[in-house]
Motif scaffolding. Structure first.
Motif, mmCIF file in Angstrom:
data_model
loop_
_atom_site.group_PDB
_atom_site.id
_atom_site.type_symbol
_atom_site.label_atom_id
_atom_site.label_comp_id
_atom_site.label_asym_id
_atom_site.label_seq_id
_atom_site.Cartn_x
_atom_site.Cartn_y
_atom_site.Cartn_z
ATOM 1 N N ILE A 17 26.123 4.841 5.667
ATOM 2 C CA ILE A 17 26.537 3.445 5.586
ATOM 3 C C ILE A 17 27.800 3.296 6.412
ATOM 4 O O ILE A 17 28.769 4.022 6.202
ATOM 5 N N MET B 130 30.958 0.858 8.042
ATOM 6 C CA MET B 130 31.733 -0.380 7.959
ATOM 7 C C MET B 130 32.832 -0.322 8.992
ATOM 8 O O MET B 130 33.293 0.759 9.355
ATOM 9 N N SER C 166 35.798 -7.274 5.677
ATOM 10 C CA SER C 166 34.769 -8.167 5.139
ATOM 11 C C SER C 166 33.482 -7.437 4.764
ATOM 12 O O SER C 166 32.619 -8.012 4.089
ATOM 13 N N HIS C 167 33.334 -6.188 5.150
ATOM 14 C CA HIS C 167 32.125 -5.417 4.836
ATOM 15 C C HIS C 167 32.162 -4.792 3.448
ATOM 16 O O HIS C 167 31.144 -4.269 2.984
ATOM 17 N N GLU D 227 32.222 -5.818 0.327
ATOM 18 C CA GLU D 227 31.270 -6.296 -0.677
ATOM 19 C C GLU D 227 29.854 -5.770 -0.398
ATOM 20 O O GLU D 227 29.156 -5.321 -1.313
ATOM 21 N N ASN D 228 29.443 -5.796 0.868
ATOM 22 C CA ASN D 228 28.114 -5.281 1.215
ATOM 23 C C ASN D 228 28.013 -3.772 1.013
ATOM 24 O O ASN D 228 26.966 -3.275 0.588
ATOM 25 N N VAL D 229 29.079 -3.051 1.309
ATOM 26 C CA VAL D 229 29.085 -1.600 1.096
ATOM 27 C C VAL D 229 28.946 -1.295 -0.389
ATOM 28 O O VAL D 229 28.135 -0.460 -0.794
ATOM 29 N N GLU D 230 29.727 -1.985 -1.200
ATOM 30 C CA GLU D 230 29.659 -1.757 -2.650
ATOM 31 C C GLU D 230 28.278 -2.088 -3.201
ATOM 32 O O GLU D 230 27.740 -1.350 -4.031
ATOM 33 N N LYS D 231 27.688 -3.167 -2.720
ATOM 34 C CA LYS D 231 26.338 -3.548 -3.157
ATOM 35 C C LYS D 231 25.321 -2.486 -2.752
ATOM 36 O O LYS D 231 24.471 -2.086 -3.540
ATOM 37 N N ALA D 232 25.417 -2.016 -1.513
ATOM 38 C CA ALA D 232 24.481 -0.996 -1.024
ATOM 39 C C ALA D 232 24.603 0.294 -1.835
ATOM 40 O O ALA D 232 23.593 0.887 -2.230
ATOM 41 N N GLU E 173 23.085 -0.234 -5.329
ATOM 42 C CA GLU E 173 21.627 -0.238 -5.270
ATOM 43 C C GLU E 173 21.075 1.175 -5.118
ATOM 44 O O GLU E 173 20.079 1.534 -5.746
#
Length: 92
Positions: A68, A70, A74-75, A77-82, A85
């Motif tokens: 993953i 970054m 700003s990335h 939130e998407n990193v944490e979500k990924a 998951e």
């Protein structure tokens, strides 16, 4: 879940990469984070680049899952979500 962290060399950082790493580790405290080491195998690898080039080398690390990347605050939130998951998919 074990996640290695690889930082870029910092030649052109546009944000505080260490602070971003600490935030991710705090927000995803159920994940076992460590600085990437060539002698270990990781479920996933997080590459924290300082600019859009995100040119940090990471092929020397053993990773069973995803890499993953970054390169901007700003990335996060998407990193944490990924990561969340992937942890759920692993059943942890």
């Amino acid at each position: 879940m074990k996640c290695g962290i690889k930082f870029c060399g910092g030649c052109n950082p546009r944000y505080e990469r260490g602070e971003a790493s600490r935030k991710i580790q705090k927000d995803c405290s159920e994940i076992d984070f460590s600085h990437a080491n060539e002698d270990e195998t990781y479920d996933h690898l997080l590459v924290i680049g300082g600019c859009p080039a995100c040119c940090a080398s990471y092929l020397q690390y053993a990773v069973e899952g995803d890499v993953i990347k970054m390169w901007d605050w700003s990335h996060i939130e998407n990193v944490e979500k990924a990561l969340s998951e992937r942890q759920k998919a692993k059943g942890e």
